[in-house]
Each structure stands twice: as C-alpha cells, then as structure tokens.
Design a protein around this motif. Structure first.
Motif, PDB file in Angstrom:
ATOM      1  N   ARG A  60       0.843  -1.196   0.000  1.00  0.00           N
ATOM      2  CA  ARG A  60       0.000   0.000   0.000  1.00  0.00           C
ATOM      3  C   ARG A  60       0.875   1.242   0.000  1.00  0.00           C
ATOM      4  N   ALA A  61       0.507   2.191  -0.832  1.00  0.00           N
ATOM      5  CA  ALA A  61       1.269   3.434  -0.920  1.00  0.00           C
ATOM      6  C   ALA A  61       0.316   4.597  -1.139  1.00  0.00           C
ATOM      7  N   PHE A  62       0.758   5.772  -0.753  1.00  0.00           N
ATOM      8  CA  PHE A  62      -0.038   6.984  -0.905  1.00  0.00           C
ATOM      9  C   PHE A  62       0.487   7.784  -2.091  1.00  0.00           C
ATOM     10  N   LYS A  63      -0.443   8.420  -2.788  1.00  0.00           N
ATOM     11  CA  LYS A  63      -0.056   9.159  -3.988  1.00  0.00           C
ATOM     12  C   LYS A  63      -0.855  10.448  -4.070  1.00  0.00           C
ATOM     13  N   LEU A  64      -0.163  11.512  -4.414  1.00  0.00           N
ATOM     14  CA  LEU A  64      -0.828  12.790  -4.660  1.00  0.00           C
ATOM     15  C   LEU A  64      -1.226  12.870  -6.123  1.00  0.00           C
ATOM     16  N   LEU A  65      -2.465  13.276  -6.402  1.00  0.00           N
ATOM     17  CA  LEU A  65      -2.831  13.573  -7.775  1.00  0.00           C
ATOM     18  C   LEU A  65      -1.991  14.750  -8.255  1.00  0.00           C
ATOM     19  N   GLU A  66      -1.776  14.819  -9.574  1.00  0.00           N
ATOM     20  CA  GLU A  66      -0.831  15.789 -10.101  1.00  0.00           C
ATOM     21  C   GLU A  66      -1.212  17.225  -9.735  1.00  0.00           C
ATOM     22  N   SER A  67      -2.509  17.551  -9.811  1.00  0.00           N
ATOM     23  CA  SER A  67      -2.922  18.921  -9.478  1.00  0.00           C
ATOM     24  C   SER A  67      -2.643  19.227  -8.014  1.00  0.00           C
ATOM     25  N   THR A  68      -2.838  18.231  -7.153  1.00  0.00           N
ATOM     26  CA  THR A  68      -2.564  18.426  -5.728  1.00  0.00           C
ATOM     27  C   THR A  68      -1.068  18.487  -5.479  1.00  0.00           C
ATOM     28  N   LYS A  69      -0.296  17.618  -6.175  1.00  0.00           N
ATOM     29  CA  LYS A  69       1.155  17.606  -5.966  1.00  0.00           C
ATOM     30  C   LYS A  69       1.768  18.934  -6.385  1.00  0.00           C
ATOM     31  N   SER A  70       1.313  19.474  -7.516  1.00  0.00           N
ATOM     32  CA  SER A  70       1.845  20.751  -7.982  1.00  0.00           C
ATOM     33  C   SER A  70       1.632  21.844  -6.941  1.00  0.00           C
ATOM     34  N   PHE A  71       0.441  21.847  -6.353  1.00  0.00           N
ATOM     35  CA  PHE A  71       0.163  22.866  -5.327  1.00  0.00           C
ATOM     36  C   PHE A  71       0.980  22.577  -4.069  1.00  0.00           C
ATOM     37  N   ALA A  72       1.066  21.291  -3.673  1.00  0.00           N
ATOM     38  CA  ALA A  72       1.793  20.937  -2.451  1.00  0.00           C
ATOM     39  C   ALA A  72       3.263  21.332  -2.554  1.00  0.00           C
ATOM     40  N   ARG A  73       3.834  21.177  -3.750  1.00  0.00           N
ATOM     41  CA  ARG A  73       5.247  21.522  -3.912  1.00  0.00           C
ATOM     42  C   ARG A  73       5.482  23.025  -3.870  1.00  0.00           C
ATOM     43  N   SER A  74       4.423  23.791  -4.090  1.00  0.00           N
ATOM     44  CA  SER A  74       4.570  25.251  -4.008  1.00  0.00           C
ATOM     45  C   SER A  74       4.548  25.735  -2.563  1.00  0.00           C
ATOM     46  N   LEU A  75       4.132  24.853  -1.646  1.00  0.00           N
ATOM     47  CA  LEU A  75       4.105  25.228  -0.229  1.00  0.00           C
ATOM     48  C   LEU A  75       5.499  25.081   0.365  1.00  0.00           C
ATOM     49  N   PRO A  76       5.924  25.986   1.184  1.00  0.00           N
ATOM     50  CA  PRO A  76       7.269  25.887   1.776  1.00  0.00           C
ATOM     51  C   PRO A  76       7.305  24.824   2.879  1.00  0.00           C
ATOM     52  N   ILE A  77       8.482  24.238   3.076  1.00  0.00           N
ATOM     53  CA  ILE A  77       8.677  23.349   4.223  1.00  0.00           C
ATOM     54  C   ILE A  77       9.907  23.826   4.985  1.00  0.00           C
ATOM     55  N   ALA A  78       9.915  23.548   6.265  1.00  0.00           N
ATOM     56  CA  ALA A  78      11.031  23.982   7.106  1.00  0.00           C
ATOM     57  C   ALA A  78      12.254  23.124   6.816  1.00  0.00           C
ATOM     58  N   GLU A  79      13.408  23.743   6.750  1.00  0.00           N
ATOM     59  CA  GLU A  79      14.686  23.045   6.590  1.00  0.00           C
ATOM     60  C   GLU A  79      14.632  22.019   5.443  1.00  0.00           C
ATOM     61  N   GLU A  80      14.406  22.529   4.246  1.00  0.00           N
ATOM     62  CA  GLU A  80      14.214  21.659   3.089  1.00  0.00           C
ATOM     63  C   GLU A  80      15.445  20.799   2.813  1.00  0.00           C
ATOM     64  N   GLU A  81      16.636  21.342   3.002  1.00  0.00           N
ATOM     65  CA  GLU A  81      17.853  20.556   2.767  1.00  0.00           C
ATOM     66  C   GLU A  81      17.928  19.376   3.725  1.00  0.00           C
ATOM     67  N   SER A  82      17.538  19.611   4.984  1.00  0.00           N
ATOM     68  CA  SER A  82      17.526  18.516   5.958  1.00  0.00           C
ATOM     69  C   SER A  82      16.510  17.450   5.559  1.00  0.00           C
ATOM     70  N   TRP A  83      15.390  17.889   4.985  1.00  0.00           N
ATOM     71  CA  TRP A  83      14.377  16.925   4.535  1.00  0.00           C
ATOM     72  C   TRP A  83      14.958  16.004   3.467  1.00  0.00           C
ATOM     73  N   TYR A  84      15.660  16.552   2.499  1.00  0.00           N
ATOM     74  CA  TYR A  84      16.233  15.738   1.431  1.00  0.00           C
ATOM     75  C   TYR A  84      17.354  14.836   1.948  1.00  0.00           C
ATOM     76  N   ASN A  85      18.085  15.291   2.965  1.00  0.00           N
ATOM     77  CA  ASN A  85      19.087  14.412   3.582  1.00  0.00           C
ATOM     78  C   ASN A  85      18.415  13.211   4.241  1.00  0.00           C
ATOM     79  N   ARG A  86      17.309  13.459   4.958  1.00  0.00           N
ATOM     80  CA  ARG A  86      16.577  12.352   5.582  1.00  0.00           C
ATOM     81  C   ARG A  86      16.010  11.422   4.514  1.00  0.00           C
ATOM     82  N   HIS A  87      15.551  12.014   3.415  1.00  0.00           N
ATOM     83  CA  HIS A  87      15.016  11.226   2.294  1.00  0.00           C
ATOM     84  C   HIS A  87      16.091  10.263   1.779  1.00  0.00           C
TER      85      HIS A  87
END
Length: 919
Positions: A554-581
C-alpha cells in the motif's frame, strides 16, 4: 422409426433424422407439451388449458383436428384415446437430457455431470411459442434448475482452482439481473483468484448499485467483507501464486473507490479502440481522464490485450527521461527505442500514457515510432490536448454537467457516503446539484468537496465556496477550469490544520507513491501529533489517494494537481528533509536486499518497484553530493532487483556511478557495501554478454568482501571466478578456484551456498565429471528451493538439463526445463525465461522435434535483442552445438518457415510450445 424432439430454440421434430413439417404454432405447441411428459398420457382438458389462454368453444374439436393431422406425420407414436394423449417411443428430448444431467449433478455434487448439463443447456426455450400458456411456467422451472446447477458448477470449479471456468459459468448468471448474493460472491471470488481484481470490484459495485436502486438495500456483511478482502489482496482471494492473470498488468493502479457514471465515455473508448490503435482522451485538469483511462483499461478482456502497461509522465521533463522511464516499466535492459519496440512487439500490448501534456513533443514522436514498429500495439493517451498524429482517435472528456449532472450528483453522494457513512438525504439533492454546478462538474473538485462532509455540513461547504472573494466557480474555457481546479485544491488545503498542511507539503516532495513507513521516517510533524493520524486525515479529505500493488504493497499518492500545489508550499529546513530522504531510502532498500534471496523475494521486489522513483532520486542525489556510503547502499540494495527485472544496461550504469562516487572512501563497512554492488555488477555484466567486466567485478568483489569479512560474498565470488575460467579461460585455474569456493561453502548462508554449488556444478561439467556435476547441481537446487533463492534455482536446473542433453537424455531435459520456463515467465523474469527456452533447443533435437526447436531459437533470437540477451555470447559452445543439431535436420524451406513462425510468436506462446514437448 426414431423420434427426436428439440425444445431449445424453435420446436423441431426429427423422424429418422429428417425434420418433420409440423405446421403452425398450435401443432408445435401440442408436440412440445406432450414431449415434456413423453411416455405419460395428458388428459384432453389439461392439454387444452396448456394451449389456449381462453379456450374457445371449439377447442376440443380443434385439438382433435390438430392431433389427426399430426398422426399422419408421426404415426402410432402419437397415441390418443379416453385417457388422453401421449408421445410414445421418443428416443430423445433435449430438455429431458438436460434435466436428467442437472438433477444427477446437483444430487451428487458431480463436477463432470454438471459440466455435461451445462453443455446441454442451449439457452432460450420454446423460441417460437411465446404466449402459449404452458411455456412461461415450464421455461421458468427449467431456468431455475439451470441457475441452481450452474451456481453449483461455478462453486465446484472455484474449489478446484478452475477460476476461468468458474467465471465463464457464473458471469451469465450475474448478468441476468441476479437478485441473490451467492452467485455474485462466487463470481467476484473467482475473478479475484484469477487475477482480475478490477473485474471483481466492478462485479460487487454493480450489484450494490442495482440492489440499492431496485430494493433500497446495501451490501450484505458477507459481500462487504469480500470487497474489503479484494481491495486488500487478502490471501483468501488473492491470485494463485503460480497462476497468472489472463491480462498482464503493469503500472495500472487498483482504485479503492467505486467508479461512478461516464457510461457513454466508456462505450466511446471501447468503440474507438476497436477502430484505431491510438486513442487520446483530452480534457482539463481534474475532469477525470486518468480514472477513466484506468477504468476502461481494466474492463478490457483478454481477447483484446495480452498485456497492459501504464506510465505516469507528470514527473518527466523530456525525451531522455521518457525513454528511460518506459524502459524501466517494460523491464528492458537498454533504454532505447529498439529495445522498447522489440518488447512491445511481443503479443498484443496496450500502452497507457498518462498526463502526456508534460512531455507532449516527446510523446508524439514516441507514439509515431512505436506504432510504426509494433503491429500488435495500441496506445491510450490522456492529455489536455491531442497529439495530432495521423490515425489518432480523440475523445473529449467533458465535465459532468448537462445530461451528466446526475452522474456528478451520484459521485458526490457516493464519496460523501465514504466520508460520512449514511449520508443519503433526498432533501439535499437540490443543494448537491447546485454545488456540482458551482464546481462545473469537475470530478476531482466534487470529490474534494464531498470529503469535507466528515467535518462540515452541506450548508457550511456551500458557504465556504461562496465566501472566497474574487474566485469564479462557474467557467467554460479549459484555461479557466485549470485555474479553478487550483482554486479548488487551494480551498481544500486552506481548510486543513497547520500540521496537515505542513505534512502535505512534505509529501509533495516525494517523486512517486510513498509508503506509510517512508512518510513516518522522513517527514516531521509537531510534538503531540501522529503522522499516521495526519495521513489518514489527508486520505479522508481526498488529498491523498491510496494505491495497492499486485503483491499488496500500500502506498499513498498525490494527484498531479494536488502535488503541484503541495510543492509550491514551503517546508522547514528543506535541505535537511532531502538528507533524511536519502538516508531513509538507503537504509530501507539495504534492509530489503537480503529478502531478495529468500521466499520473501516477490514482496521485496514489489516494494522496491513501488519505491523506485524515490530510490533513483535518492541515488542520484547521493552520487551528486558525493555521499559514497549512501550511494553504495542505494545501488547495492537495488542491484539484485535490476538482475531479476532484466535492467541490465541502466543497472550497470547506476552501479558504476555509485562505485565511482565512493572510490576514495574506505573502511570495513563501506567495503562491504562495495562488495554487494560488485556482486550484482558481476551478474548483470554476464547476463548482458560483457564477460571481461563480469570477471573483473568478481575479482574485485572477492577482494572487498574479504576485507569486510563478508564470508558469503567472498565464497560466492570464488565460485563466479571459477565459472568464468571454466567457460572462457583455463580449466586448471577453474578447478583451483572451484576448490577454494567449496572450502568456503560450509561456512555461508544457504542462498550463497546455492550460488556456489551452481557455479561449481558448471565447472565439474566442463572438467568432464557429469555424475559429480549432477550431484552438485541437485544440492544447489535443493538449497535454492529451501531458502527461496529463485535466481539460483533456474541455473541449477538449467545446467543439469545441459548435462542430460550431453548424455542424450532429451526427454528428461525437456521435463526439467518446461516447468522452469513457466516459473520464470510467471515471475516476470524474461531473461531467465529465454535462457531456459534456449537450453531446450538441444533437447528438442534429441527427441526429433527439430522444427519446434527452430521456432524456439527464432523466438529467443528476436526477443533477446530487447533484453540484451545473446546466448552465443554467454554460452558460445553450447549455443553453436544446439543450433547446428537443429539446422542439420531441417530443409532450407522448413528452417525458413520456423524462423517466420518464431518471429510472430509471443514469449508466453513459446513457453506453451515447450510445455507441449513434455512426454
């Protein structure tokens, strides 16, 4: 004189094989009614009531006149007198043959007898006697008996594993507006067990809608539980492990919600597919193109497609990424048009290209090229605009307005019922129609609004839409719809709490579908909040979709219209997020890697396939940022997945890039990871025919595994080195290396020991010790089966079969190879399938099946190009010998015909041909 009566269809009487001209409806009805009671006298009064609704005063005279004329045709076999009338000495009545078989089959629960009854059932009864009084009663009685027998037959076929037979029996029963749960449950269970999960859900959902409309009833608890089991791929209804869905499906999601409406569009797609090889669904964002493409594709039967492939193109940016992604989907080793077209030339394939507008130019060129190369290929595209290619059939998908507004209302009610069970208030219909109109009938907008019913009333939802100043919720143009779709998503996001919004922004950073474990391991939420609860809330509000893979991941997926909007929202410490990723995915795939050598391999490969977009994103990031340890863990963890999926060229490129990124890093831990990468590189190189690099990888793997103290890979690498020397080098050196491998084999895990025994078995064969080699390979096979190491099992049996061929035991070799090819094919391991087919060529020559061997050679030669598989490179001596044996026994014309047959044969048909050679 023989007398035979046919009551299925029109009434027909044959005397001594010749059809008797009975005349009009009344004489045919007399014969039919007497035949139903053949051998027993029917009183005149009862016969009259059976023939006329309101018998005329002259009925008795009319009856006698008809009987008299019939006696002239049938003679003494039509008897009459004071006791009534009867047909005597009737040799057969088709209805009696059916009822006798049905009664016996039902009584004894006999599968064979019920199958006989089903063959005797010819459908419509008394076809030319509509309106005759006895017809309706007898027809209903016989149909009831048939329903009982057919239902039991379907049940018995299901119990014995004949899922396709069960479907063929039960589908007509359910289609006849069945009002009973049992046949629906049996059909859905059979469809699910046959791998037709989408059909199973459609069967249950169609029945639910029909019973709700006709009787006001919801699903019974048993059917509701069955639907849940199908969605969750519960073991009780999952496809049989060694079976195979009639249609192969790859990348095609399994929707977890009912499909509502769009009947005309589904029919239009079906018609378009019957007339064109390229069909494009166009429409604005949120209008439902993707869901419609998935639904129409899942409804297609195996008479149309052998395999269906779906590629999501929203994350892609150009032609290179498109070709690479398609090659990964098709599991071809080389990301090239030649390899892709060769793969899609194998059988009848449907390629679904979703969100083509993101790379429209590249998709246009791709479609033109593939359609020209692959005669059995059809392509279904979703895009905001047509591709404008000759032969393209374009279907415009409009919002659910006008005549389709009822579908929009039903969609809102259906999704609202999911959000707030029991939501079906007739007094709300007018307001729902108003809301759907305000949202311009866009299904995605309607679903987002319906999801709010879990926390808002209808009045509050309508009020919140009207309150948004400066926004237009009613629009005509595609551009305006696109902007308003974003407004709908923005409106839904504005209603979220801050923790939900922050989590949505983080989930938008993932490349593809994401598991719950990945979200919990990478994303950060405020203290006191639960990631699981926030994810569940986003799913409930339709901002996250849930997908379930073929193995139940089971996996979760954002629809493209939602993903585009979600990516426009800022997240705290984005570089740290990608390191954790990067770190999380490196650890995750590293932990999955050992399972690929075990009985858990299907699930492990499935999880890696689901995570693939993010694994490659993390690997690329690790290489770019020179994080050598993570790069090696990410590459090594995926290495065996690339081996089993036949991703040879691209897999080796990733491995080499990872090795280069860590060239200056040393230490026990990182050298252990380096050895795992080299182990996979060794096999990928050999499979692609690069023997020199395979030997280099094996030598380096031995060195780094020894430094790291990895006994498994140290011993395995000695086995591989001995294998290469035996085939392409010095036999004396091969024996020394084999002895070293054997010495180390006692102190390693079963999977490693199975690989060692496989390689050493080949060395013993090359040294001229067939009996010893067969013993070694038998132990390799036992170990591989015990621990679940499928890759080792295939060469263990394959090399043993070569020895049997060397010994002239062709039938024994075929008996070993046929099930092996079937297993590799079912496991979606095309390279191993072709290797097994190729080995069978030598065996076919020994059993005088030269033509079949030539056909199999042609299949392997053609398809091998798509997978970079060339046995003349990997096994030159054996390949040349097998081919020579076949060619010597065929004329030039026979050889040419075999080559033509092989060029037009699918891989599955080749596997079936091999199976037919088993004696």
């Amino acid at each position: 004189m023989s007398l035979n009566v046919q009551l299925f269809g029109p009434v027909v009487v044959r005397v001594d094989g010749a059809i008797v001209p009975l005349g009009g409806r009344i004489p045919r009805a007399i014969v039919a009614r007497l035949a139903l009671s053949s051998g027993h006298r029917l009183p005149a009064g009862e016969l009259i009531e059976a023939l006329w609704v309101s018998p005329p005063p002259s009925a008795i005279a009319s009856l006698r006149a008809h009987i008299s004329r019939l006696r002239n045709l049938l003679g003494e076999q039509l008897a009459g007198g004071r006791g009534g009338y009867a047909l005597l000495g009737v040799d057969s009545v088709d209805v009696h043959a059916f009822t006798s078989a049905a009664e016996a089959g039902i009584r004894d629960r006999s599968l064979g007898v019920l199958e006989t009854a089903e063959r005797l059932w010819a459908g419509k009864l008394f076809d030319d006697l509509t309106g005759i009084p006895f017809v309706a009663e007898w027809a209903e009685k016989l149909k009831a008996q048939h329903r009982i027998g057919a239902e039991l037959l379907g049940c018995l076929r299901l119990e014995t594993g004949d899922y396709l037979g069960a479907i063929a029996t039960l589908q007509p029963l359910v289609n006849e507006n069945c009002a009973h749960d049992q046949p629906v449950m049996l059909l859905a269970r059979a469809q699910s067990r046959a791998g037709r999960t989408g059909d199973a859900l459609a069967t249950i959902d169609t029945y639910r809608r029909r019973t709700a409309e006709e009787f006001g009833l919801d699903l019974s608890p048993e059917l509701a539980e069955l639907r849940s089991d199908v969605v969750r791929h519960s073991s009780s209804v999952a496809a049989a492990p060694l079976g195979r869905s009639e249609i192969e499906r790859h990348g095609l999601p399994l929707p977890l919600t009912d499909f509502v409406g769009r009947r005309h569009e589904l029919e239009a797609i079906e018609v378009a597919r019957s007339r064109a090889r390229l069909v494009t669904l166009t429409g604005s964002g949120g209008v439902g193109k993707t869901r419609l493409a998935v639904e129409s594709t899942r409804r297609i039967r195996d008479v149309v497609d052998d395999a269906q492939w779906m590629l999501e193109m929203a994350p892609l940016t150009g032609e290179r990424e498109l070709i690479s992604a398609l090659a990964q989907l098709l599991r071809v080793p080389v990301p090239s048009m030649e390899a892709i077209s060769d793969r899609l030339s194998d059988g009848r394939n449907l390629l679904v290209l979703d969100n083509a507008e993101h790379v429209r130019t590249a998709v246009t060129a791709l479609c033109q090229d593939l359609l020209a190369r692959c005669s059995g290929l059809a392509i279904l595209v979703t895009s905001r605009e047509p591709l404008c290619i000759a032969g393209e059939r374009v279907i415009s998908i409009d919002p659910m307005l006008g005549d389709s507004l009822g579908d929009a209302v039903e969609l809102f009610i259906c999704r609202g019922d999911d959000a707030r069970p029991g939501f079906r208030d007739p007094s709300d219909i007018a307001r729902i129609r108003n809301l759907c109109t305000l949202l311009d009938g866009l299904p995605l907008a309607i679903e987002l609004a319906a999801a709010r019913l879990s926390v808002q009333s209808m009045s509050e939802i309508l009020h919140s839409i009207h309150e948004r100043p400066g926004e237009s919720w009613s629009f005509a143009s595609t551009t305006t719809r696109h902007h308003s779709m974003r407004s709908t998503v923005e409106w839904s996001v504005d209603l979220l709490g801050s923790p939900e919004r922050d989590l949505l922004a983080q989930i938008g950073r993932f490349q593809g579908p994401v598991t719950a474990e990945a979200v919990a391991g990478i994303c950060r939420v405020p203290d006191g909040c639960s990631v699981q609860d926030l994810v569940a809330s986003l799913v409930q509000k339709s901002l996250l979709a849930v997908e379930t893979s073929s193995q139940g991941t089971r996996a979760f997926k954002l629809l493209e219209s939602t993903k585009s909007f979600a990516r426009s929202l800022p997240i705290a410490e984005e570089e740290s997020w990608y390191n954790r990723h990067r770190e999380w995915f490196a650890a995750a795939v590293h932990s999955l890697a050992p399972q690929m050598f075990s009985h858990g391999a299907p699930i492990a490969h499935d999880i890696v396939e689901v995570m693939r977009p993010d694994l490659l994103r993390a690997l690329d990031g690790a290489i770019t940022s020179e994080q050598g340890y993570d790069a090696l863990r990410l590459a090594g963890g995926q290495g065996w997945h690339w081996v089993r999926r036949g991703v040879l060229t691209e897999g080796r490129q990733w491995l080499d890039r990872a090795l280069l990124s860590a060239k200056d890093d040393h230490g026990r831990a990182i050298d252990g990871e380096r050895a795992r990468v080299l182990h996979a590189g060794c096999v990928l190189s050999y499979m692609s025919g690069d023997i020199a690099n395979a030997r280099r990888y094996a030598v380096d793997c031995s060195r780094y595994a020894t430094i790291a103290g990895d006994r498994n890979l140290t011993a395995v690498s000695f086995g591989f080195m001995s294998y290469w020397e035996a085939l392409f080098g010095d036999l004396h050196e091969a024996k020394i290396l084999m002895d070293s491998a054997f010495e180390r084999a006692s102190d390693v895990e079963p999977w490693a020991r199975s690989e060692i025994f496989v390689t050493c078995g080949q060395v013993q064969r090359s040294l001229g010790h067939p009996a010893r080699a067969l013993e070694t390979l038998s132990e390799a096979e036992r170990l591989a089966r015990h621990c679940g190491h499928g890759w080792a099992l295939i060469p263990a049996v394959g090399i043993a079969s070569k020895i049997l061929i060397d010994l002239g035991r062709g039938s024994d070799a075929i008996s070993r190879l046929a099930p092996l090819a079937a297993r590799a094919f079912v496991d979606n391991d095309p390279t191993s399938t072709m290797a097994t087919l190729h080995q069978s060529i030598g065996a076919a020559a020994l059993i005088e099946k030269h033509y079949e061997g030539a056909v199999l050679h042609s299949v392997v030669e053609r398809l091998g190009k798509a997978y970079n598989f060339d046995p003349l490179v990997t096994e030159p001596e054996d390949s040349a010998r097998y081919l020579e044996r076949i060619r010597q026994c065929l004329s030039a014309d026979q050889w040419r015909q075999a080559q033509i047959a092989g060029r037009n044969m699918s891989l599955s048909s080749a596997v079936s041909m091999l199976d037919s050679l088993v004696t």
